[in-house]
Design an enzyme around this catalytic site. Structure first.
Site, PDB file in Angstrom:
ATOM      1  N   HIS A   1      -3.103   2.617  -2.375  1.00  6.77           N
ATOM      2  CA  HIS A   1      -4.211   1.785  -1.899  1.00  6.77           C
ATOM      3  C   HIS A   1      -5.003   1.145  -3.028  1.00  6.77           C
ATOM      4  O   HIS A   1      -5.518   0.038  -2.862  1.00  6.77           O
ATOM      5  CB  HIS A   1      -5.119   2.587  -0.966  1.00  6.77           C
ATOM      6  CG  HIS A   1      -4.460   2.889   0.339  1.00  6.77           C
ATOM      7  ND1 HIS A   1      -4.422   1.986   1.376  1.00  6.77           N
ATOM      8  CD2 HIS A   1      -3.768   3.970   0.765  1.00  6.77           C
ATOM      9  CE1 HIS A   1      -3.754   2.501   2.394  1.00  6.77           C
ATOM     10  NE2 HIS A   1      -3.344   3.717   2.048  1.00  6.77           N
TER      11      HIS A   1
ATOM     12  N   ASN B   1       0.829  -1.213   0.000  1.00  5.07           N
ATOM     13  CA  ASN B   1       0.000   0.000   0.000  1.00  5.07           C
ATOM     14  C   ASN B   1       0.862   1.262   0.000  1.00  5.07           C
ATOM     15  O   ASN B   1       0.572   2.214  -0.720  1.00  5.07           O
ATOM     16  CB  ASN B   1      -0.932   0.019   1.213  1.00  5.07           C
ATOM     17  CG  ASN B   1      -2.205  -0.759   0.982  1.00  5.07           C
ATOM     18  OD1 ASN B   1      -2.639  -0.954  -0.145  1.00  5.07           O
ATOM     19  ND2 ASN B   1      -2.798  -1.218   2.071  1.00  5.07           N
TER      20      ASN B   1
ATOM     21  N   GLU C   1      -5.647  -7.816   5.363  1.00  2.00           N
ATOM     22  CA  GLU C   1      -5.013  -8.722   4.412  1.00  2.00           C
ATOM     23  C   GLU C   1      -5.037 -10.169   4.900  1.00  2.00           C
ATOM     24  O   GLU C   1      -4.241 -10.990   4.472  1.00  2.00           O
ATOM     25  CB  GLU C   1      -3.575  -8.280   4.128  1.00  2.00           C
ATOM     26  CG  GLU C   1      -2.620  -8.427   5.278  1.00  2.00           C
ATOM     27  CD  GLU C   1      -2.631  -7.283   6.288  1.00  2.00           C
ATOM     28  OE1 GLU C   1      -1.741  -7.279   7.140  1.00  2.00           O
ATOM     29  OE2 GLU C   1      -3.508  -6.402   6.223  1.00  2.00           O
TER      30      GLU C   1
END
Length: 163
Positions: free
Chosen positions: A34, A29, A64
């Protein structure tokens, strides 16, 4: 999952749970943004669907982290599925511009033991995931047996697909 666990207990069939974490996802990220991170999550979900056995329950736990609940699956078979999934992830970077995004996963798993409830199996799979991260990530770790007094009866196992 509770229903599947109770059914496995009644029918005396195998039931394996695997928790999966995308390694260093925050760095993905931070480096790619993102939107790219979301693409990696979708990419992984597609690979997970391909690797999971028929009848498995798949889900994103948050962030995640993902899970596979594998009814009628022994730890040995679940481990083979997990090692194959890990290899698929390494071999198939997420398409992105200008370059594909390579990533790896850590997987922790446990098979339900006789008399063990769903929460206990999930706790052992979670501890195995923690172990996989502590062992350097990008691997599969499992709790092969139930525990007594908080200590494993046998050592945890770390596996990577042979090259």
């Amino acid at each position: 999952m509770l229903f599947r666990s109770k059914r496995a207990e009644r029918q005396r069939t195998a039931f394996t749970v695997a928790f999966i974490d995308l390694d260093h996802f925050k760095a993905i990220n931070d480096l790619y943004g993102h939107l790219a991170g979301d693409s990696v999550l979708r990419h992984f979900a597609g690979l997970l669907r391909k690797a999971a056995p028929a009848g498995a329950l798949l889900g994103r736990l948050g962030g995640e982290e993902f899970a596979i609940v594998m009814p009628d699956t022994t730890l040995e078979t679940g481990r083979a599925i997990s090692v194959r999934l890990s290899a698929m992830v390494r071999a198939t970077p997420c398409p992105s511009e200008p370059d594909a995004i390579a990533y790896t996963v850590s997987i922790g798993m446990a098979e339900r033991q006789p008399g063990e409830n769903a929460d206990a199996v999930m706790r052992r799979a979670d501890r195995a995931l923690y172990d996989a991260k502590q062992m350097g990530r990008n691997c599969v770790s499992s709790h092969d047996t139930g525990e007594t007094n908080g200590m494993p009866r046998r050592p945890r196992v770390r596996e990577r697909e042979s090259s």
